[in-house]
Design a protein around this motif. Structure first.
Motif, PDB file in Angstrom:
ATOM      1  N   VAL A 198     -20.115 -25.160  -1.475  1.00 12.19           N
ATOM      2  CA  VAL A 198     -19.138 -25.673  -0.507  1.00 12.19           C
ATOM      3  C   VAL A 198     -18.857 -24.617   0.560  1.00 12.19           C
ATOM      4  N   GLY A 199     -18.738 -23.360   0.139  1.00  9.36           N
ATOM      5  CA  GLY A 199     -18.541 -22.298   1.115  1.00  9.36           C
ATOM      6  C   GLY A 199     -19.677 -22.237   2.111  1.00  9.36           C
ATOM      7  N   LYS A 200     -20.906 -22.384   1.620  1.00 14.14           N
ATOM      8  CA  LYS A 200     -22.077 -22.374   2.497  1.00 14.14           C
ATOM      9  C   LYS A 200     -22.046 -23.551   3.463  1.00 14.14           C
ATOM     10  N   LEU A 201     -21.640 -24.719   2.970  1.00 12.74           N
ATOM     11  CA  LEU A 201     -21.549 -25.906   3.817  1.00 12.74           C
ATOM     12  C   LEU A 201     -20.524 -25.702   4.922  1.00 12.74           C
ATOM     13  N   PHE A 202     -19.361 -25.179   4.584  1.00 11.16           N
ATOM     14  CA  PHE A 202     -18.337 -24.942   5.597  1.00 11.16           C
ATOM     15  C   PHE A 202     -18.842 -23.962   6.657  1.00 11.16           C
ATOM     16  N   ARG A 203     -19.476 -22.878   6.226  1.00  9.45           N
ATOM     17  CA  ARG A 203     -19.927 -21.867   7.191  1.00  9.45           C
ATOM     18  C   ARG A 203     -21.050 -22.403   8.078  1.00  9.45           C
TER      19      ARG A 203
END
Length: 321
Positions: free
Chosen positions: A81-86
């Motif tokens: 999810v962190g990767k998706l947001f970034r």
């Protein structure tokens, strides 16, 4: 999710002023610097420029917000999810906002960009943040009043540095100041730390303004670097870092802008869905009506991209349940 602020009006006016200055320079046969962001083939109408400015403000706010949401996802051990947001944050900044800036003619010569930055910093220093601080004190939000006062002082220093840079650029006298360094402000998940609705509204306005300033200064830095002015590029980049990592982050912490990841995903879904189904189709319809075909196509394409972002965020949320 993305609303007008007082600063948006100032940005639009500054954009139109910069365009007028560029036209005058061409009439006088003054050689123009090559553009980092290519101008639109036809000049968009005033309403379209206003819609493009709203778009830039929203995309900049999404970029700044998603960066914080990604950090929170990492804290909760949700690396995907962190990767998706970034990744989405970078799309908002480097594709959607940049394309809107090109259509609006936001980036001009180094001189025009500095004048635009000076106008914005002067307004925030002299009017906006001082007014916000006074209102926060009256409403008993002393921590917000303190932050607004500190940011007002910072914006005054930014204005003075840009004035010195403008003198160096236009006269060859003096030098471009060294860039400021941002104090990185952590933004943990939490509830708002202010109590007055007026303070919350002012924090929202301020966050949108700081996010847009960061994005524009990064474009101005790119322009300066393309023209060989490395010192000016570093000044714009350093100031952009303060706007994002210190000012925006400090305001976000007070506003309780970051929540737990599931809530952050719901916030992102709602914002992207609104852009896909309401905001950008409306902008496209207006642009089409006045013959701004390039802008209309951009709004339609960005609406489609927002729908994909909403779907990706929804999938991520479903996987967390």
């Amino acid at each position: 999710m993305f609303r007008h602020s007082i600063r948006a009006l100032l940005v639009a006016l500054s954009t139109l002023t910069a365009a007028s200055q560029a036209a005058t320079a061409m009439a006088l046969a003054v050689p123009a610097e090559p553009h980092t962001v290519a101008p639109a083939a036809q000049s968009p109408r005033q309403q379209t420029v206003s819609d493009l400015t709203t778009t830039m403000k929203g995309e900049a706010f999404a970029h700044a917000s998603y960066g914080l949401f990604g950090t929170q996802a990492d804290r909760e051990a949700h690396p995907a999810v962190g990767k998706l947001f970034r990744a989405t944050a970078q799309t908002e900044l480097n594709e959607h906002l940049k394309q809107a800036a090109a259509l609006a003619g936001t980036v001009g010569t180094n001189e025009a960009n500095l004048r635009q930055a000076i106008n914005g910093e002067t307004y925030e220093h002299q009017v906006m943040y001082r007014g916000f601080a006074d209102q926060a004190r009256m409403d008993g939000d002393d921590e917000a009043a303190k932050l607004f006062t500190e940011i007002a002082a910072d914006e005054g220093r930014h204005r003075d540095a840009y004035r010195m840079a403008l003198t160096a650029v236009t006269t060859g006298r003096g030098s471009v100041p060294a860039p400021p360094k941002a104090d990185m402000v952590p933004v943990p998940a939490g509830m708002p730390k202010v109590k007055a609705a007026r303070t919350m509204a002012n924090l929202d306005t301020a966050m949108h303004g700081e996010a847009l300033a960061h994005a524009k200064y990064m474009l101005f830095a790119e322009r300066a670097r393309q023209t060989g002015n490395q010192a000016l590029a570093r000044l714009f980049e350093g100031t952009a870092g303060v706007e994002l990592h210190e000012h925006f982050a400090g305001e976000a912490a007070l506003a309780g802008h970051v929540r737990m990841t599931k809530d952050n995903l719901r916030t992102a879904i709602a914002g992207e869905h609104n852009e896909a189904t309401n905001q950008y189709p409306g902008f496209a319809k207006r642009a089409t009506a006045v013959g701004d075909t390039a802008a209309a196509r951009y709004f339609r394409d960005t609406a489609a991209a927002a729908a994909k972002h909403a779907a990706a965020f929804q999938q991520a949320l479903d996987q967390l349940h």
